[in-house]
Design an enzyme around this catalytic site. Structure first.
Site, PDB file in Angstrom:
ATOM      1  N   LYS A 134      -0.955  -2.802   2.929  1.00  0.00           N
ATOM      2  CA  LYS A 134       0.065  -1.769   3.311  1.00  0.00           C
ATOM      3  C   LYS A 134       0.202  -1.729   4.774  1.00  0.00           C
ATOM      4  O   LYS A 134       1.215  -1.410   5.431  1.00  0.00           O
ATOM      5  CB  LYS A 134      -0.282  -0.501   2.974  1.00  0.00           C
ATOM      6  CG  LYS A 134      -0.226  -0.259   1.122  1.00  0.00           C
ATOM      7  CD  LYS A 134      -0.760   1.043   0.470  1.00  0.00           C
ATOM      8  CE  LYS A 134      -0.468   1.018  -0.769  1.00  0.00           C
ATOM      9  NZ  LYS A 134      -0.960   2.054  -1.370  1.00  0.00           N
ATOM     10  N   SER A 146       0.566   6.812  -4.751  1.00  0.00           N
ATOM     11  CA  SER A 146       0.100   6.762  -3.304  1.00  0.00           C
ATOM     12  C   SER A 146       1.198   7.088  -2.366  1.00  0.00           C
ATOM     13  O   SER A 146       0.721   7.140  -0.991  1.00  0.00           O
ATOM     14  CB  SER A 146      -0.371   5.387  -2.969  1.00  0.00           C
ATOM     15  OG  SER A 146       0.756   4.336  -3.209  1.00  0.00           O
TER      16      SER A 146
END
Length: 265
Positions: A208, A159
């Site tokens: 996140k 990611s």
């Protein structure tokens, strides 16, 4: 059994019927469940250093000194073999700083902890290779001439691909006009990257964004398909910019530096 229960007083009959139900609840409370509990993880500036070594090193082309930060983001989750039980899930379900996620959404199935760790590190290595190809392709530079070394192999998963690509672009070209791609600010984000520059979705975006704001980011680049997830627990003071390609991301950051309008979720 039913005929006997009908001859019992109502309270006694209900008590008898409740015993197996309570037993099922007790079993459910103690049984391991196929979920993990996740929370905001570390962030790392790909324009900075790791263990005293630059995260991004370039040879074969001039490399710029940069200001600002490009922070890749992660989530921290309970291990693939960690036993998670119902009471823990109920506690964390309503905690906005944590998330209950299906185990298969975080870890590949069918492997030991060591095998899964090796798989995640392999994904990161592949992601770094894709990020280099995407960045050099965007800049029209020949990978035979320009070599990029990425020093962040101990963080698993794919990611960080988008942020690695942006870091390489900033190191080699900045904003294309002599300035920094970040404009001197702290930019964070997430997203996989393909060699052709396409940005892919990832998991745990809402967590996140929390990690990004905690570590000083004011802007967060998010795969466009995950805008709604990113908005769900968006920290105050963090601006979302949706992207579908590396070109989108670079153009948005350039526009942001110039004070021009940029897309938003």
């Amino acid at each position: 059994m039913l005929s006997r229960l009908t001859r019992l007083p109502r309270p006694a009959a209900l008590a008898v019927c409740a015993v197996p139900v309570l037993g099922l609840f007790a079993v459910a409370a103690l049984a391991p469940l196929p979920f993990v509990i996740a929370q905001p993880g570390l962030t790392a500036d790909v324009l900075g250093a790791r263990d005293g070594k630059p995260v991004i090193s370039v040879t074969g082309a001039p490399s710029r000194q940069t200001t600002g930060q490009l922070r890749m983001t992660t989530i921290q989750a309970t291990g693939p073999s960690t036993t998670v039980k119902l009471p823990e899930l109920l506690d964390d379900w309503f905690d906005t700083s944590r998330a209950v996620m299906p185990r298969e959404a975080v870890y590949p199935s069918g492997g030991s902890d060591k095998e899964i760790e090796a798989h995640n590190l392999e994904q990161m290595t592949t992601s770094q290779s894709m990020a280099t190809q995407a960045a050099l392709g965007f800049l029209h530079k020949d990978p035979k001439d320009v070599k990029v070394d990425l020093n962040l192999a101990d963080v698993g998963g794919p990611s960080a691909g988008l942020l690695f690509s942006l870091g390489i672009v900033d190191k080699l070209d900045g904003d294309g006009s002599g300035g920094d791609l970040t404009g001197g600010h702290t930019i964070a984000g997430t997203g996989t990257i393909a060699a052709d520059g396409k940005v892919g979705a990832v998991g745990g975006v809402a967590l996140k964004t929390q990690a990004a704001r905690r570590d000083g980011a004011s802007v967060f680049l998010v795969p466009e398909a995950e805008c709604s997830d990113a908005r769900s627990e968006l920290p105050e003071g963090l601006r979302l910019i949706p992207v579908t390609t590396l070109t989108d991301a670079v153009q948005s950051l350039r526009a942001l530096t110039r004070g021009e309008q940029v897309p938003s979720c």
